[in-house]
Write a protein that holds these residues in place. Structure first.
Motif, PDB file in Angstrom:
ATOM      1  N   ILE A 216       0.839  -1.204   0.000  1.00 10.43           N
ATOM      2  CA  ILE A 216       0.000   0.000   0.000  1.00 10.43           C
ATOM      3  C   ILE A 216       0.872   1.252   0.000  1.00 10.43           C
ATOM      4  CG2 ILE A 216      -1.994  -1.078   1.111  1.00 10.43           C
ATOM      5  CD1 ILE A 216      -1.063   0.279   3.735  1.00 10.43           C
ATOM      6  N   ASP A 217       0.289   2.326  -0.482  1.00 19.99           N
ATOM      7  CA  ASP A 217       0.976   3.615  -0.496  1.00 19.99           C
ATOM      8  C   ASP A 217       0.518   4.392   0.746  1.00 19.99           C
ATOM      9  OD1 ASP A 217       1.823   6.183  -0.863  1.00 19.99           O
ATOM     10  OD2 ASP A 217       0.981   6.420  -2.876  1.00 19.99           O
ATOM     11  N   PRO A 218       1.438   4.630   1.680  1.00 20.18           N
ATOM     12  CA  PRO A 218       1.010   5.247   2.947  1.00 20.18           C
ATOM     13  C   PRO A 218       0.592   6.708   2.807  1.00 20.18           C
ATOM     14  CG  PRO A 218       3.386   5.061   2.875  1.00 20.18           C
ATOM     15  CD  PRO A 218       2.873   4.361   1.647  1.00 20.18           C
ATOM     16  N   MET A 219       0.801   7.291   1.630  1.00 18.01           N
ATOM     17  CA  MET A 219       0.382   8.691   1.460  1.00 18.01           C
ATOM     18  C   MET A 219      -0.817   8.815   0.524  1.00 18.01           C
ATOM     19  SD  MET A 219       3.352  11.357   1.719  1.00 18.01           S
ATOM     20  CE  MET A 219       4.620  11.356   2.940  1.00 18.01           C
ATOM     21  N   SER A 220      -1.393   7.684   0.117  1.00 18.86           N
ATOM     22  CA  SER A 220      -2.592   7.755  -0.725  1.00 18.86           C
ATOM     23  C   SER A 220      -3.763   8.227   0.132  1.00 18.86           C
ATOM     24  CB  SER A 220      -2.902   6.384  -1.299  1.00 18.86           C
ATOM     25  OG  SER A 220      -3.251   5.511  -0.236  1.00 18.86           O
ATOM     26  N   HIS A 221      -4.853   8.655  -0.526  1.00 17.65           N
ATOM     27  CA  HIS A 221      -6.015   9.113   0.236  1.00 17.65           C
ATOM     28  C   HIS A 221      -6.572   8.012   1.127  1.00 17.65           C
ATOM     29  CE1 HIS A 221      -6.052  12.988  -1.558  1.00 17.65           C
ATOM     30  NE2 HIS A 221      -6.109  12.491  -2.783  1.00 17.65           N
ATOM     31  N   LYS A 222      -6.394   6.782   0.699  1.00 19.90           N
ATOM     32  CA  LYS A 222      -6.939   5.676   1.491  1.00 19.90           C
ATOM     33  C   LYS A 222      -6.123   5.388   2.739  1.00 19.90           C
ATOM     34  CE  LYS A 222      -9.116   2.498  -0.790  1.00 19.90           C
ATOM     35  NZ  LYS A 222      -9.272   1.404  -1.758  1.00 19.90           N
ATOM     36  N   ASN A 223      -4.868   5.792   2.726  1.00 21.93           N
ATOM     37  CA  ASN A 223      -4.003   5.366   3.836  1.00 21.93           C
ATOM     38  C   ASN A 223      -3.305   6.486   4.596  1.00 21.93           C
ATOM     39  OD1 ASN A 223      -4.317   2.458   3.503  1.00 21.93           O
ATOM     40  ND2 ASN A 223      -3.383   2.834   1.516  1.00 21.93           N
ATOM     41  N   ARG A 224      -3.429   7.727   4.102  1.00 16.80           N
ATOM     42  CA  ARG A 224      -2.659   8.783   4.766  1.00 16.80           C
ATOM     43  C   ARG A 224      -3.246   9.093   6.142  1.00 16.80           C
ATOM     44  NH1 ARG A 224      -5.074  14.059   3.653  1.00 16.80           N
ATOM     45  NH2 ARG A 224      -6.543  13.962   1.917  1.00 16.80           N
ATOM     46  N   GLU A 225      -2.379   9.679   6.975  1.00 14.12           N
ATOM     47  CA  GLU A 225      -2.818  10.087   8.321  1.00 14.12           C
ATOM     48  C   GLU A 225      -3.886  11.157   8.177  1.00 14.12           C
ATOM     49  OE1 GLU A 225      -1.497   8.800  11.136  1.00 14.12           O
ATOM     50  OE2 GLU A 225       0.021   7.648  10.052  1.00 14.12           O
ATOM     51  N   LEU A 226      -4.846  11.162   9.099  1.00 17.83           N
ATOM     52  CA  LEU A 226      -5.883  12.195   9.069  1.00 17.83           C
ATOM     53  C   LEU A 226      -6.066  12.737  10.482  1.00 17.83           C
ATOM     54  CD1 LEU A 226      -8.530  10.287   6.900  1.00 17.83           C
ATOM     55  CD2 LEU A 226      -7.235  12.297   6.162  1.00 17.83           C
ATOM     56  N   ALA A 227      -6.071  14.058  10.593  1.00 16.35           N
ATOM     57  CA  ALA A 227      -6.332  14.666  11.902  1.00 16.35           C
ATOM     58  C   ALA A 227      -7.814  14.460  12.253  1.00 16.35           C
ATOM     59  CB  ALA A 227      -6.018  16.159  11.837  1.00 16.35           C
ATOM     60  N   VAL A 228      -8.134  14.564  13.541  1.00 14.97           N
ATOM     61  CA  VAL A 228      -9.502  14.280  13.986  1.00 14.97           C
ATOM     62  C   VAL A 228     -10.509  15.170  13.260  1.00 14.97           C
ATOM     63  CG1 VAL A 228     -11.072  14.326  15.953  1.00 14.97           C
ATOM     64  CG2 VAL A 228      -8.760  13.470  16.231  1.00 14.97           C
ATOM     65  N   HIS A 229     -10.200  16.475  13.132  1.00 11.03           N
ATOM     66  CA  HIS A 229     -11.179  17.352  12.496  1.00 11.03           C
ATOM     67  C   HIS A 229     -11.366  17.017  11.018  1.00 11.03           C
ATOM     68  CE1 HIS A 229      -7.408  19.405  11.562  1.00 11.03           C
ATOM     69  NE2 HIS A 229      -8.043  19.976  10.555  1.00 11.03           N
ATOM     70  N   LYS A 230     -10.274  16.492  10.375  1.00 11.87           N
ATOM     71  CA  LYS A 230     -10.401  16.060   8.970  1.00 11.87           C
ATOM     72  C   LYS A 230     -11.346  14.860   8.887  1.00 11.87           C
ATOM     73  CE  LYS A 230      -8.582  16.531   5.346  1.00 11.87           C
ATOM     74  NZ  LYS A 230      -9.103  17.326   4.215  1.00 11.87           N
ATOM     75  N   MET A 231     -11.155  13.933   9.837  1.00 14.00           N
ATOM     76  CA  MET A 231     -11.996  12.728   9.804  1.00 14.00           C
ATOM     77  C   MET A 231     -13.461  13.087   9.989  1.00 14.00           C
ATOM     78  SD  MET A 231     -10.019   9.571  11.451  1.00 14.00           S
ATOM     79  CE  MET A 231      -9.188  10.188  12.877  1.00 14.00           C
ATOM     80  N   VAL A 232     -13.733  13.988  10.940  1.00  8.74           N
ATOM     81  CA  VAL A 232     -15.124  14.377  11.174  1.00  8.74           C
ATOM     82  C   VAL A 232     -15.668  15.069   9.927  1.00  8.74           C
ATOM     83  CG1 VAL A 232     -16.659  15.789  12.595  1.00  8.74           C
ATOM     84  CG2 VAL A 232     -14.789  14.524  13.666  1.00  8.74           C
ATOM     85  N   GLY A 233     -14.844  15.945   9.333  1.00 15.05           N
ATOM     86  CA  GLY A 233     -15.262  16.657   8.126  1.00 15.05           C
ATOM     87  C   GLY A 233     -15.575  15.686   6.983  1.00 15.05           C
TER      88      GLY A 233
END
Ligand code: UDP
Length: 498
Positions: A216-233
């Motif tokens: 997997i690509d750790p920087m793809s949209h499916k796998n990149r880190e997401l801050a809490v507010h990004k996840m809620v958004g």
């Protein structure tokens, strides 16, 4: 006519971008230092990736970033796809694919006529690719579709070819034997082959094949880190969570939908995804993904909780089990209209939900995920996998199972099965748990309970899981494995007439 696939370089993520992140600096440095000696062996040979489609399917999804990284390292790499208007060709190759997976519904009779069709489509494509090739080029052929093309060009020009087989089954049956008998004359001409698991290597390739796990690509949209507010958004934009105030990002053009009590998919509303412990499976609507077994296992757990047949020591854990919700997520049915089997599996699942006890129905969410935008789809899968308490992949069979890799990378303790692809990834009890029978509700209920009531164990396994993916299943390792295989093809490749 063969088609050259252009790759959009504008949004490429470069090795330097990955290396800026401290967690990837070492793996990128490892890749660069391994590259120099391998490059010396590969020389200035050009590499042609050959597959059968530029869109759809795991291979087409993985190739662009792989090609871009190989180019960035300094290799001259092109991506070409087979083209034909003859639908019978794809029916044949789909049948070969099904037979290799021991699908008993596929006819195992492969005739001389089938071989002629297989070769004639490949010949047209080989003839149009030939003027672009030099004898020292290397073809990397993905899956069975383009095999005769590589065999022909190898014989005519003396170039070498590496076969990357992304499919396989860990037992020999009449179905698998008939497919391999058909493919053997072509496969045998390859200089080296790569498979996703040792169990998949046919015996006639012994000594000429090695293992290359998908990655997997750790920087793809499916796998990149997401801050809490990004996840809620993202949940709000996807229609999976009502927004309690204005949010800066617009709603996704296509939103996720939930199966309603009326049996139709509609707006999701408040599902409690941020508050209730979530047991999640994301997959295609395929019988072999074990949806029904997972539903039965989850319902067994809920029944035990209601009837208190397996008491739980702490009140907090009792609450966790009472609130736990099963989320079954898969592609929007309108995106799989060309897959009648998928539609039938989803219909059966919806039907099973319609007949649930109302108390159980409330605990089961069936989600239809929009597939029109790869980015939006990837972000939704990413958030769901991060918000889950337990990610399950209850497959009866699995070639590899990238959903497992994706969840492990997010530090989840995945409840998998002993299907071959999953046991390549999860060491039972170390970085996840394996169910021995994906159709046994008691066993699934027992594992779910044990995972839900013990967050500390889950987190420990999740750390091992993430480490495991870091060591072996990130795209950098995959690039290195391709480079090693290319170098091997050059130094060990047999004479073209062998
Ligand atoms: N997937 C997705 N949306 C869905 C269902 C699946 O993006 O609604 C993705 C999933 O995240 C994974 C891939 O499809 O990346 C499935 O790959 P896997 O190897 O798990 O199974 P396959 O579908 O190839 O059998």
């Amino acid at each position: 006519m063969i088609s050259f696939v252009p790759i959009d370089e504008t949004k490429r993520i470069r090795l330097d971008d990955y290396a800026l992140d401290p967690q990837f600096s070492t793996v990128v440095a490892d890749l660069r230092s391994e590259f120099d000696p391998l490059r010396a062996r590969i020389g200035n040979r050009r590499v042609f990736m050959v597959n059968s489609t530029a869109r759809g399917g795991g291979v087409a999804e993985m190739l662009p970033q792989l090609v871009l990284l190989l180019r960035e390292l300094g290799l001259d790499v092109e991506w070409v796809t087979l083209q034909t208007d003859d639908r019978a060709f794809f029916h044949l190759t789909k049948r070969l694919h099904n037979l290799i997976h021991d699908d008993r519904r596929a006819s195992p009779i492969l005739s001389a006529e089938d071989a002629r069709l297989y070769e004639s489509v490949n010949k047209e494509n080989a003839d149009s690719l030939r003027p672009h090739l030099r004898p020292d080029d290397i073809l990397v052929v993905h899956d069975p579709q383009p095999l005769p093309l590589a065999v022909q060009l190898r014989a005519e020009l003396g170039l070498r070819f590496l076969w990357r087989c992304h499919i396989g089954f860990d037992r020999h049956t009449d179905a698998t034997r008939s497919a391999w008998r058909f493919l053997r004359p072509y496969v045998e001409r390859c200089d080296h082959a790569l498979f996703s698991a040792p169990e998949y290597i046919p015996s006639f390739l012994a000594g000429r094949a090695s293992i290359s796990h998908p990655a997997i690509d750790p920087m793809s949209h499916k796998n990149r880190e997401l801050a809490v507010h990004k996840m809620v958004g993202i949940l709000c934009n996807a229609g999976l969570q009502p927004a309690y105030g204005p949010i800066p990002t617009p709603d996704f053009e296509d939103q996720a939908k939930v199966l309603g009590l009326d049996g139709e998919f509609g707006p999701a509303g408040e599902l409690g995804l941020l508050f209730r412990p979530m047991v999640l499976q994301v997959s295609r609507w395929d019988r072999l993904k074990g949806w029904q077994g997972l539903l039965d296992g989850f319902l067994r757990l809920k029944q035990q909780v209601r009837e208190n047949t397996v008491p739980v020591p702490r009140e907090r854990n009792q609450r966790r089990l009472e609130l736990a919700r099963l989320v079954l997520a898969g592609p929007d049915p309108s995106s799989i209209q060309d897959d009648p089997e998928g539609i039938a599996v989803l219909d059966e699942l919806c039907d099973a939900c319609a007949h649930l006890d109302p108390r159980d129905r409330e605990d089961v969410v069936v989600l239809s995920l929009p597939m029109t935008s790869r980015k939006d789809n990837g972000l939704i899968v990413n958030v769901l996998q991060r918000c889950a308490s337990v990610v399950v992949q209850n497959s009866l069979r699995e070639g590899f199972g990238l959903t497992v890799t994706e969840a492990m990378w997010k530090g989840q303790a995945v409840l998998g099965t002993t299907a071959c692809g999953i046991r390549q990834q999860i060491r039972d009890g170390i970085d996840g748990v394996l169910t021995t029978d994906p159709e046994c509700p008691d066993e699934i209920a027992q594992h779910l309970r044990a995972l839900l009531v013990n967050p500390a164990r889950r987190h420990r396994m999740g750390r091992f899981a993430r480490r495991h993916v870091y060591e072996d299943l990130l795209i950098f390792r995959q690039v290195a494995r391709y480079l090693r295989a290319l170098a091997r093809v050059v130094s060990e490749g047999r004479h073209p007439t062998a």
